[in-house]
Each structure stands twice: as C-alpha cells, then as structure tokens.
Design a protein around this motif. Structure first.
Motif, PDB file in Angstrom:
ATOM      1  N   VAL A  14       2.941  12.415  11.497  1.00  0.00           N
ATOM      2  CA  VAL A  14       4.113  12.748  10.694  1.00  0.00           C
ATOM      3  C   VAL A  14       3.890  12.440   9.215  1.00  0.00           C
ATOM      4  O   VAL A  14       4.764  12.692   8.392  1.00  0.00           O
ATOM      5  N   GLY A  15       2.723  11.901   8.876  1.00  0.00           N
ATOM      6  CA  GLY A  15       2.378  11.655   7.483  1.00  0.00           C
ATOM      7  C   GLY A  15       2.947  10.375   6.898  1.00  0.00           C
ATOM      8  O   GLY A  15       2.954  10.193   5.684  1.00  0.00           O
ATOM      9  N   ALA A  16       3.409   9.475   7.739  1.00  0.00           N
ATOM     10  CA  ALA A  16       4.001   8.229   7.238  1.00  0.00           C
ATOM     11  C   ALA A  16       2.964   7.133   7.009  1.00  0.00           C
ATOM     12  O   ALA A  16       3.213   6.206   6.242  1.00  0.00           O
ATOM     13  N   HIS A  17       1.796   7.239   7.690  1.00  0.00           N
ATOM     14  CA  HIS A  17       0.780   6.193   7.585  1.00  0.00           C
ATOM     15  C   HIS A  17      -0.613   6.771   7.667  1.00  0.00           C
ATOM     16  O   HIS A  17      -0.833   7.832   8.248  1.00  0.00           O
ATOM     17  N   TYR A  18      -1.557   6.030   7.098  1.00  0.00           N
ATOM     18  CA  TYR A  18      -2.975   6.318   7.294  1.00  0.00           C
ATOM     19  C   TYR A  18      -3.385   5.767   8.663  1.00  0.00           C
ATOM     20  O   TYR A  18      -2.716   4.885   9.198  1.00  0.00           O
ATOM     21  N   PRO A  19      -4.487   6.264   9.240  1.00  0.00           N
ATOM     22  CA  PRO A  19      -4.941   5.722  10.531  1.00  0.00           C
ATOM     23  C   PRO A  19      -5.166   4.206  10.499  1.00  0.00           C
ATOM     24  O   PRO A  19      -4.856   3.509  11.466  1.00  0.00           O
ATOM     25  N   SER A  20      -5.679   3.687   9.398  1.00  0.00           N
ATOM     26  CA  SER A  20      -5.916   2.242   9.313  1.00  0.00           C
ATOM     27  C   SER A  20      -4.607   1.458   9.381  1.00  0.00           C
ATOM     28  O   SER A  20      -4.575   0.336   9.896  1.00  0.00           O
ATOM     29  N   ASP A  21      -3.526   2.040   8.881  1.00  0.00           N
ATOM     30  CA  ASP A  21      -2.218   1.378   8.952  1.00  0.00           C
ATOM     31  C   ASP A  21      -1.770   1.209  10.402  1.00  0.00           C
ATOM     32  O   ASP A  21      -1.245   0.157  10.787  1.00  0.00           O
ATOM     33  N   THR A  22      -1.977   2.266  11.199  1.00  0.00           N
ATOM     34  CA  THR A  22      -1.532   2.202  12.584  1.00  0.00           C
ATOM     35  C   THR A  22      -2.433   1.318  13.428  1.00  0.00           C
ATOM     36  O   THR A  22      -1.953   0.586  14.299  1.00  0.00           O
ATOM     37  N   VAL A  23      -3.733   1.353  13.171  1.00  0.00           N
ATOM     38  CA  VAL A  23      -4.654   0.497  13.929  1.00  0.00           C
ATOM     39  C   VAL A  23      -4.353  -0.973  13.636  1.00  0.00           C
ATOM     40  O   VAL A  23      -4.291  -1.807  14.546  1.00  0.00           O
ATOM     41  N   ARG A  83       0.843  -1.206   0.000  1.00  0.00           N
ATOM     42  CA  ARG A  83       0.000   0.000   0.000  1.00  0.00           C
ATOM     43  C   ARG A  83       0.868   1.242   0.000  1.00  0.00           C
ATOM     44  O   ARG A  83       1.840   1.353   0.745  1.00  0.00           O
ATOM     45  N   ALA A  84       0.507   2.206  -0.832  1.00  0.00           N
ATOM     46  CA  ALA A  84       1.255   3.461  -0.926  1.00  0.00           C
ATOM     47  C   ALA A  84       1.063   4.280   0.351  1.00  0.00           C
ATOM     48  O   ALA A  84      -0.006   4.283   0.949  1.00  0.00           O
ATOM     49  N   ARG A  85       2.102   4.984   0.734  1.00  0.00           N
ATOM     50  CA  ARG A  85       2.041   5.835   1.924  1.00  0.00           C
ATOM     51  C   ARG A  85       1.270   7.122   1.612  1.00  0.00           C
ATOM     52  O   ARG A  85       1.130   7.507   0.450  1.00  0.00           O
ATOM     53  N   PRO A  86       0.778   7.813   2.642  1.00  0.00           N
ATOM     54  CA  PRO A  86       0.006   9.043   2.429  1.00  0.00           C
ATOM     55  C   PRO A  86       0.767  10.137   1.677  1.00  0.00           C
ATOM     56  O   PRO A  86       0.161  10.958   0.994  1.00  0.00           O
ATOM     57  N   LEU A  87       2.069  10.150   1.804  1.00  0.00           N
ATOM     58  CA  LEU A  87       2.857  11.163   1.095  1.00  0.00           C
ATOM     59  C   LEU A  87       2.690  11.070  -0.415  1.00  0.00           C
ATOM     60  O   LEU A  87       2.905  12.044  -1.130  1.00  0.00           O
ATOM     61  N   TYR A  88       2.277   9.915  -0.895  1.00  0.00           N
ATOM     62  CA  TYR A  88       2.137   9.695  -2.337  1.00  0.00           C
ATOM     63  C   TYR A  88       0.675   9.597  -2.754  1.00  0.00           C
ATOM     64  O   TYR A  88       0.356   9.024  -3.789  1.00  0.00           O
ATOM     65  N   PHE A  89      -0.204  10.203  -1.960  1.00  0.00           N
ATOM     66  CA  PHE A  89      -1.632  10.176  -2.250  1.00  0.00           C
ATOM     67  C   PHE A  89      -1.938  10.818  -3.605  1.00  0.00           C
ATOM     68  O   PHE A  89      -2.737  10.296  -4.373  1.00  0.00           O
ATOM     69  N   ALA A 121      -1.049   1.905  30.101  1.00  0.00           N
ATOM     70  CA  ALA A 121      -0.234   1.320  29.036  1.00  0.00           C
ATOM     71  C   ALA A 121      -0.853   1.582  27.670  1.00  0.00           C
ATOM     72  O   ALA A 121      -0.149   1.912  26.711  1.00  0.00           O
ATOM     73  N   LEU A 122      -2.168   1.464  27.571  1.00  0.00           N
ATOM     74  CA  LEU A 122      -2.845   1.695  26.291  1.00  0.00           C
ATOM     75  C   LEU A 122      -2.725   3.143  25.850  1.00  0.00           C
ATOM     76  O   LEU A 122      -2.421   3.419  24.685  1.00  0.00           O
ATOM     77  N   VAL A 123      -2.938   4.066  26.769  1.00  0.00           N
ATOM     78  CA  VAL A 123      -2.859   5.493  26.416  1.00  0.00           C
ATOM     79  C   VAL A 123      -1.457   5.847  25.928  1.00  0.00           C
ATOM     80  O   VAL A 123      -1.294   6.482  24.873  1.00  0.00           O
ATOM     81  N   VAL A 124      -0.440   5.421  26.647  1.00  0.00           N
ATOM     82  CA  VAL A 124       0.937   5.773  26.277  1.00  0.00           C
ATOM     83  C   VAL A 124       1.324   5.136  24.946  1.00  0.00           C
ATOM     84  O   VAL A 124       1.821   5.814  24.041  1.00  0.00           O
ATOM     85  N   THR A 125       1.093   3.838  24.801  1.00  0.00           N
ATOM     86  CA  THR A 125       1.518   3.157  23.564  1.00  0.00           C
ATOM     87  C   THR A 125       0.684   3.589  22.365  1.00  0.00           C
ATOM     88  O   THR A 125       1.223   3.738  21.269  1.00  0.00           O
ATOM     89  N   ALA A 126      -0.609   3.824  22.555  1.00  0.00           N
ATOM     90  CA  ALA A 126      -1.451   4.273  21.437  1.00  0.00           C
ATOM     91  C   ALA A 126      -1.071   5.687  21.003  1.00  0.00           C
ATOM     92  O   ALA A 126      -1.083   5.989  19.799  1.00  0.00           O
ATOM     93  N   CYS A 127      -0.718   6.539  21.954  1.00  0.00           N
ATOM     94  CA  CYS A 127      -0.276   7.897  21.591  1.00  0.00           C
ATOM     95  C   CYS A 127       1.015   7.851  20.777  1.00  0.00           C
ATOM     96  O   CYS A 127       1.157   8.576  19.784  1.00  0.00           O
ATOM     97  N   ILE A 128       1.930   7.008  21.200  1.00  0.00           N
ATOM     98  CA  ILE A 128       3.187   6.886  20.451  1.00  0.00           C
ATOM     99  C   ILE A 128       2.925   6.304  19.066  1.00  0.00           C
ATOM    100  O   ILE A 128       3.477   6.772  18.066  1.00  0.00           O
ATOM    101  N   ALA A 129       2.069   5.288  18.981  1.00  0.00           N
ATOM    102  CA  ALA A 129       1.755   4.680  17.681  1.00  0.00           C
ATOM    103  C   ALA A 129       1.062   5.683  16.761  1.00  0.00           C
ATOM    104  O   ALA A 129       1.312   5.702  15.548  1.00  0.00           O
ATOM    105  N   SER A 130       0.202   6.524  17.309  1.00  0.00           N
ATOM    106  CA  SER A 130      -0.546   7.473  16.474  1.00  0.00           C
ATOM    107  C   SER A 130       0.331   8.576  15.895  1.00  0.00           C
ATOM    108  O   SER A 130      -0.079   9.248  14.945  1.00  0.00           O
ATOM    109  N   THR A 131       1.516   8.760  16.426  1.00  0.00           N
ATOM    110  CA  THR A 131       2.397   9.782  15.859  1.00  0.00           C
ATOM    111  C   THR A 131       2.757   9.470  14.411  1.00  0.00           C
ATOM    112  O   THR A 131       3.111  10.374  13.661  1.00  0.00           O
ATOM    113  N   ARG A 132       2.656   8.214  14.016  1.00  0.00           N
ATOM    114  CA  ARG A 132       2.952   7.845  12.627  1.00  0.00           C
ATOM    115  C   ARG A 132       1.959   8.482  11.667  1.00  0.00           C
ATOM    116  O   ARG A 132       2.293   8.776  10.517  1.00  0.00           O
ATOM    117  N   VAL A 133       0.739   8.709  12.133  1.00  0.00           N
ATOM    118  CA  VAL A 133      -0.263   9.397  11.308  1.00  0.00           C
ATOM    119  C   VAL A 133       0.078  10.880  11.238  1.00  0.00           C
ATOM    120  O   VAL A 133       0.033  11.494  10.166  1.00  0.00           O
TER     121      VAL A 133
END
Length: 187
Positions: free
Chosen positions: A133-142, A67-73, A119-131
C-alpha cells in the motif's frame, strides 16, 4: 488485509475479556469452569502485554528515528531522518502494523509451536501489505515484525517464570503447560 494488522483487533477483545473476568464471581465457578476462565484471562493478558507493550515501544522508536515514508521519497529520499518531528510523514521505521503482526506471530508460536509455518505465512503476508500500500519500505516491515515477535517471546519468558500458561523447559524456553486449554475437555 492491512486492516487486520491494526492493534485494536487484538487489544480490544483482550481488554474486554479481562474486564469480564473481573466481573465474574470466581468463587461460584466449578473447578473446570474456573480453570477455563483462568486460562482465557491469562491468554488475554499475554496478548494485551505482547501487542500493547510492543506497540508502545514501536511508537516511541518510530518518532525517535523519524524515517520518511515511501510516499515522500521524491521530497526527502530513502534515508531522510527527522528525529522527533512528530509528523506522520516521518513515522516510517519500524512499521507499527508489522509489529502487531510480529507479536501475534510470537503468541501463536508460543501456543502452537507445531503450526509455526502456517502462523508465519499468514502474519507475514498481512504485515507485508504495508509495503504494497506504499506506507512502508520492506526494511520497516521486517524490523517491525522482528520487534513484535521478540517482544512476544520475551513476554512468554516472563509468563513462564511466573507460571502463567507456560513452564520453562530444560533449555530455558517457554513451553505451554498441559493444563492450558481454551475449551472445556469432554467428560
């Protein structure tokens, strides 16, 4: 914060602890020290297997899906799939960083089930940073987070069946053993 989702933060210390455990003369340790070293070794192996193996799986999946990254939308659209392109532009789904955070959450959930919300709040916040910074769509991180968490829980089940760190509860779920301590108890 997105840098904390890199697997190296968890894999390198775990590998170093396993190497150190192999260099220790276990026969010279007291019973208390032996249990402490054993518990740290088991924890290192749990983190190494959860984060490392889920990371290998996610890399196979992301290149197989392509799947193409959001930068190449603008160039490819939202559902542009290029399986086995082996190009970083097409390695968006699922997110590897989010998979690492999902595995870390799974390990923390197994070890500290009463603190799962923190644990969920901290790890989910860190994971969501990928959205952000424009590296992933939300579905990619979920998807990545779910994959990492599921892999860690599966590792916990295997460890429970082997008798490492966990025991199987009546419901068939892994529960931390009472003997699992990372700090020596006071006398």
């Amino acid at each position: 914060m997105t840098q904390f989702a890199l697997g190296g933060w968890y894999l390198i210390p775990s590998a170093l602890l396993l190497v150190a455990a192999n260099l220790i003369d276990w026969r010279s340790l007291s019973r208390r020290s032996l249990m402490l070293v054993y518990n740290w070794t088991c924890l290192s192996f749990l983190v190494l297997s959860s984060v490392g193996l889920s990371g290998l799986l996610v890399n196979v999946l992301k290149y197989a899906i392509g799947r193409a990254r959001p930068l190449y939308f603008q160039d490819f659209g939202v559902l542009a799939l290029h399986p086995f392109a082996f190009d970083a532009r097409f390695a968006g789904f699922p997110s590897g960083h989010a998979t690492t955070m999902g595995a870390v959450f799974g390990v923390l959930l197994l070890l500290f089930p009463r603190r799962w919300t923190v644990a969920l709040v901290v790890t989910a916040c860190i994971a969501s940073t990928r959205v952000f910074v424009g590296a992933h769509y939300p579905s990619d991180t979920v998807a990545g987070f779910g994959l990492g968490c599921a892999f860690a829980l599966a590792c916990g089940l295997v460890f429970a069946r082997l008798g490492f760190i966990f025991r199987l509860a009546a419901a068939g779920l892994p529960v931390r053993k009472a003997s699992f301590r990372l700090i020596a108890p006071e006398r």
